[in-house]
Design a protein around this motif. Structure first.
Motif, mmCIF file in Angstrom:
data_model
loop_
_atom_site.group_PDB
_atom_site.id
_atom_site.type_symbol
_atom_site.label_atom_id
_atom_site.label_comp_id
_atom_site.label_asym_id
_atom_site.label_seq_id
_atom_site.Cartn_x
_atom_site.Cartn_y
_atom_site.Cartn_z
ATOM 1 N N ILE A 1 14.208 2.185 39.191
ATOM 2 C CA ILE A 1 13.276 3.293 39.406
ATOM 3 C C ILE A 1 12.716 3.231 40.826
ATOM 4 O O ILE A 1 12.006 2.282 41.173
ATOM 5 C CB ILE A 1 12.124 3.240 38.392
ATOM 6 C CG1 ILE A 1 12.688 3.181 36.973
ATOM 7 C CG2 ILE A 1 11.197 4.438 38.555
ATOM 8 C CD1 ILE A 1 11.676 2.750 35.944
ATOM 9 N N PRO A 2 13.006 4.230 41.648
ATOM 10 C CA PRO A 2 12.426 4.259 42.996
ATOM 11 C C PRO A 2 10.903 4.355 42.927
ATOM 12 O O PRO A 2 10.337 4.848 41.949
ATOM 13 C CB PRO A 2 13.012 5.537 43.610
ATOM 14 C CG PRO A 2 14.208 5.860 42.791
ATOM 15 C CD PRO A 2 13.914 5.355 41.418
ATOM 16 N N GLU A 3 10.251 3.908 43.975
ATOM 17 C CA GLU A 3 8.786 3.886 44.039
ATOM 18 C C GLU A 3 8.167 5.262 43.823
ATOM 19 O O GLU A 3 7.080 5.381 43.266
ATOM 20 C CB GLU A 3 8.347 3.315 45.394
ATOM 21 C CG GLU A 3 6.864 3.079 45.504
ATOM 22 C CD GLU A 3 6.351 2.002 44.550
ATOM 23 O OE1 GLU A 3 5.198 2.124 44.096
ATOM 24 O OE2 GLU A 3 7.092 1.048 44.264
ATOM 25 N N HIS A 4 8.848 6.309 44.236
ATOM 26 C CA HIS A 4 8.300 7.666 44.143
ATOM 27 C C HIS A 4 8.584 8.341 42.795
ATOM 28 O O HIS A 4 8.296 9.511 42.628
ATOM 29 C CB HIS A 4 8.835 8.538 45.289
ATOM 30 C CG HIS A 4 10.307 8.783 45.216
ATOM 31 N ND1 HIS A 4 11.220 7.854 45.659
ATOM 32 C CD2 HIS A 4 11.010 9.821 44.734
ATOM 33 C CE1 HIS A 4 12.435 8.333 45.464
ATOM 34 N NE2 HIS A 4 12.342 9.517 44.900
ATOM 35 N N GLU A 5 9.152 7.608 41.850
ATOM 36 C CA GLU A 5 9.464 8.166 40.535
ATOM 37 C C GLU A 5 8.741 7.397 39.435
ATOM 38 O O GLU A 5 8.216 6.318 39.649
ATOM 39 C CB GLU A 5 10.973 8.131 40.280
ATOM 40 C CG GLU A 5 11.744 9.038 41.202
ATOM 41 C CD GLU A 5 13.238 9.041 40.908
ATOM 42 O OE1 GLU A 5 13.673 8.353 39.964
ATOM 43 O OE2 GLU A 5 13.959 9.736 41.636
ATOM 44 N N THR A 6 8.740 7.994 38.243
ATOM 45 C CA THR A 6 8.156 7.347 37.075
ATOM 46 C C THR A 6 9.065 7.613 35.886
ATOM 47 O O THR A 6 10.015 8.389 35.985
ATOM 48 C CB THR A 6 6.730 7.879 36.805
ATOM 49 O OG1 THR A 6 6.115 7.038 35.833
ATOM 50 C CG2 THR A 6 6.726 9.315 36.322
ATOM 51 N N VAL A 7 8.773 6.995 34.791
ATOM 52 C CA VAL A 7 9.556 7.182 33.570
ATOM 53 C C VAL A 7 8.616 7.601 32.457
ATOM 54 O O VAL A 7 7.540 7.024 32.292
ATOM 55 C CB VAL A 7 10.282 5.881 33.172
ATOM 56 C CG1 VAL A 7 11.014 6.048 31.860
ATOM 57 C CG2 VAL A 7 11.241 5.454 34.264
ATOM 58 N N ILE A 8 9.020 8.624 31.728
ATOM 59 C CA ILE A 8 8.275 9.019 30.536
ATOM 60 C C ILE A 8 9.215 8.947 29.353
ATOM 61 O O ILE A 8 10.434 9.008 29.505
ATOM 62 C CB ILE A 8 7.692 10.447 30.643
ATOM 63 C CG1 ILE A 8 8.802 11.492 30.724
ATOM 64 C CG2 ILE A 8 6.720 10.555 31.798
ATOM 65 C CD1 ILE A 8 8.344 12.889 30.401
#
Length: 77
Positions: free
Chosen positions: A47-54
């Motif tokens: 996961i890149p720093e600018h992304e998140t996971v839901i």
């Protein structure tokens, strides 16, 4: 930009989440869901720093126009 609410999870307590939105300016979907905080699961992803996971329940796929055949916002049909 206009966001179109395509559907809320009918099984969600108080109808608060998850939700599927469509952005007619970017032609993208926005998904509101549960934050994934489980470190074991997160370690399995890049996961890149600018992304998140839901986390998003399978039953919510019904709200995507490509799945339910409605055409929906942004379609040519």
């Amino acid at each position: 930009m206009t966001l179109h609410k395509l559907g809320k999870d009918p099984e969600s307590p108080e109808g608060k989440s998850p939700t599927v939105y469509y952005d007619d300016e970017t032609d993208n979907y926005l998904l509101q869901g549960w934050k994934v905080l489980d470190e074991e699961r997160l370690r399995q992803m890049d996961i890149p720093e600018h992304e998140t996971v839901i986390e998003f329940p399978k039953r919510m796929m019904q709200f995507f126009p490509e799945v339910n055949g409605s055409g929906g916002p942004g379609s040519d049909s």
